[in-house]
Design a protein around this motif. Structure first.
Motif, PDB file in Angstrom:
ATOM      1  N   LYS A   8      -0.254   8.053  -1.747  1.00 15.30           N
ATOM      2  CA  LYS A   8      -1.115   8.104  -2.929  1.00 15.30           C
ATOM      3  C   LYS A   8      -2.443   7.380  -2.712  1.00 15.30           C
ATOM      4  O   LYS A   8      -3.335   7.461  -3.545  1.00 15.30           O
ATOM      5  CB  LYS A   8      -0.396   7.473  -4.123  1.00 15.30           C
ATOM      6  CG  LYS A   8       0.805   8.245  -4.598  1.00 15.30           C
ATOM      7  CD  LYS A   8       1.416   7.576  -5.813  1.00 15.30           C
ATOM      8  CE  LYS A   8       2.606   8.362  -6.330  1.00 15.30           C
ATOM      9  NZ  LYS A   8       3.202   7.708  -7.518  1.00 15.30           N
ATOM     10  N   GLU A   9      -2.563   6.640  -1.602  1.00 16.37           N
ATOM     11  CA  GLU A   9      -3.724   5.807  -1.301  1.00 16.37           C
ATOM     12  C   GLU A   9      -4.026   4.858  -2.462  1.00 16.37           C
ATOM     13  O   GLU A   9      -5.132   4.818  -2.997  1.00 16.37           O
ATOM     14  CB  GLU A   9      -4.934   6.659  -0.927  1.00 16.37           C
ATOM     15  CG  GLU A   9      -4.718   7.394   0.374  1.00 16.37           C
ATOM     16  CD  GLU A   9      -5.973   7.997   0.963  1.00 16.37           C
ATOM     17  OE1 GLU A   9      -7.059   7.876   0.366  1.00 16.37           O
ATOM     18  OE2 GLU A   9      -5.859   8.589   2.047  1.00 16.37           O
ATOM     19  N   GLN A  10      -2.989   4.073  -2.822  1.00 16.93           N
ATOM     20  CA  GLN A  10      -3.098   3.122  -3.912  1.00 16.93           C
ATOM     21  C   GLN A  10      -2.463   1.790  -3.526  1.00 16.93           C
ATOM     22  O   GLN A  10      -1.435   1.759  -2.841  1.00 16.93           O
ATOM     23  CB  GLN A  10      -2.377   3.642  -5.166  1.00 16.93           C
ATOM     24  CG  GLN A  10      -2.993   4.886  -5.758  1.00 16.93           C
ATOM     25  CD  GLN A  10      -2.176   5.420  -6.923  1.00 16.93           C
ATOM     26  OE1 GLN A  10      -1.012   5.064  -7.124  1.00 16.93           O
ATOM     27  NE2 GLN A  10      -2.789   6.302  -7.702  1.00 16.93           N
ATOM     28  N   SER A  66      -6.686  -3.679  -6.793  1.00 17.05           N
ATOM     29  CA  SER A  66      -7.003  -2.249  -6.916  1.00 17.05           C
ATOM     30  C   SER A  66      -8.437  -2.020  -7.363  1.00 17.05           C
ATOM     31  O   SER A  66      -9.070  -1.040  -6.964  1.00 17.05           O
ATOM     32  CB  SER A  66      -6.041  -1.573  -7.897  1.00 17.05           C
ATOM     33  OG  SER A  66      -4.734  -1.579  -7.372  1.00 17.05           O
ATOM     34  N   TRP A 108       0.835  -1.197   0.000  1.00 12.63           N
ATOM     35  CA  TRP A 108       0.000   0.000   0.000  1.00 12.63           C
ATOM     36  C   TRP A 108       0.871   1.249   0.000  1.00 12.63           C
ATOM     37  O   TRP A 108       1.802   1.368   0.803  1.00 12.63           O
ATOM     38  CB  TRP A 108      -0.892  -0.019   1.237  1.00 12.63           C
ATOM     39  CG  TRP A 108      -1.773   1.157   1.438  1.00 12.63           C
ATOM     40  CD1 TRP A 108      -1.664   2.094   2.440  1.00 12.63           C
ATOM     41  CD2 TRP A 108      -2.921   1.534   0.680  1.00 12.63           C
ATOM     42  NE1 TRP A 108      -2.680   3.015   2.337  1.00 12.63           N
ATOM     43  CE2 TRP A 108      -3.469   2.702   1.261  1.00 12.63           C
ATOM     44  CE3 TRP A 108      -3.551   1.005  -0.449  1.00 12.63           C
ATOM     45  CZ2 TRP A 108      -4.601   3.329   0.757  1.00 12.63           C
ATOM     46  CZ3 TRP A 108      -4.677   1.633  -0.950  1.00 12.63           C
ATOM     47  CH2 TRP A 108      -5.194   2.776  -0.346  1.00 12.63           C
ATOM     48  N   TYR A 110     -12.207   8.960 -10.405  1.00 12.61           N
ATOM     49  CA  TYR A 110     -12.357   7.511 -10.354  1.00 12.61           C
ATOM     50  C   TYR A 110     -12.524   6.986 -11.761  1.00 12.61           C
ATOM     51  O   TYR A 110     -13.402   7.420 -12.502  1.00 12.61           O
ATOM     52  CB  TYR A 110     -13.579   7.123  -9.496  1.00 12.61           C
ATOM     53  CG  TYR A 110     -13.831   5.639  -9.448  1.00 12.61           C
ATOM     54  CD1 TYR A 110     -12.949   4.784  -8.783  1.00 12.61           C
ATOM     55  CD2 TYR A 110     -14.920   5.075 -10.090  1.00 12.61           C
ATOM     56  CE1 TYR A 110     -13.167   3.443  -8.736  1.00 12.61           C
ATOM     57  CE2 TYR A 110     -15.149   3.709 -10.052  1.00 12.61           C
ATOM     58  CZ  TYR A 110     -14.257   2.901  -9.369  1.00 12.61           C
ATOM     59  OH  TYR A 110     -14.475   1.555  -9.330  1.00 12.61           O
TER      60      TYR A 110
END
Length: 193
Positions: free
Chosen positions: A165-167, A175, A161, A191
């Protein structure tokens, strides 16, 4: 929904994050294992789960439900012992630590705000325009470990994680579970469903 995991993660993980100064960050790795009911059951949320998380500074966290060795609440384990807290309860491995309902100011290494009443704190914040004891960004970061743990359980593997970038890193299938397509013409900005 995410059952007990996503119902309670915000209540306990926020305290763990608060105590570790992780209110504005998140884990680096997440691995979840869980037991789910059969496909013809009335519900489809995990009935037993254990999520292992790795944070910066070699800090590890376990989130679990349905395991007798993991109590509800938040427990910090350090080099000098452990402290466990839950709503209105406090236990510690060191007898001297048990004497405090609240740690005296001079012994606090981390200066955390105190709130005895969330409703009052919210109303005071509305009047003063100052942030609440748990701003929405902090609450967001508190539930991320639960969501990532559930995604890890669903795809059956450890996730990396990027908290900034919160990815999810390097796993397109995982994802995809961070969101879902919206019914046209509705969409969330940024999004790409």
């Amino acid at each position: 929904g995410g059952g007990q995991l996503l119902d309670w993660v915000g209540h306990h993980c926020d305290i763990a994050h608060w105590g570790c100064d992780f209110d504005s960050t998140g884990p680096q790795e997440v691995e979840g294992k869980g037991e789910f009911p059969s496909v013809d059951a009335v519900w489809n949320t995990c009935t037993k789960y254990r999520i292992e998380l790795k944070y910066p500074g070699d800090i590890a966290m376990t989130i679990a439900g349905g395991y007798p060795d993991i109590r509800s609440g938040t427990k910090w384990i350090g080099t000098n012992g452990w402290i466990w807290v839950d709503r209105g309860h406090f236990e510690a491995s060191n007898e001297e630590w048990r004497d405090y309902r609240r740690l005296p100011e001079e012994l606090r290494k981390v200066k955390l705000p105190i709130s005895d009443n969330h409703h009052r704190n919210f109303l005071d914040s509305v009047k003063s325009r100052k942030p609440t004891i748990t701003p929405v960004e902090t609450a967001h970061h508190s539930v991320i470990p639960g969501h990532l743990g559930l995604i890890s359980m669903l795809v059956g593997r450890r996730l990396k994680w990027n908290a900034k970038k919160e990815q999810i890193v390097g796993d397109a299938d995982a994802s995809k579970l961070l969101g879902r397509p919206y019914r046209a013409p509705w969409q969330i900005a940024g999004y790409a469903g």
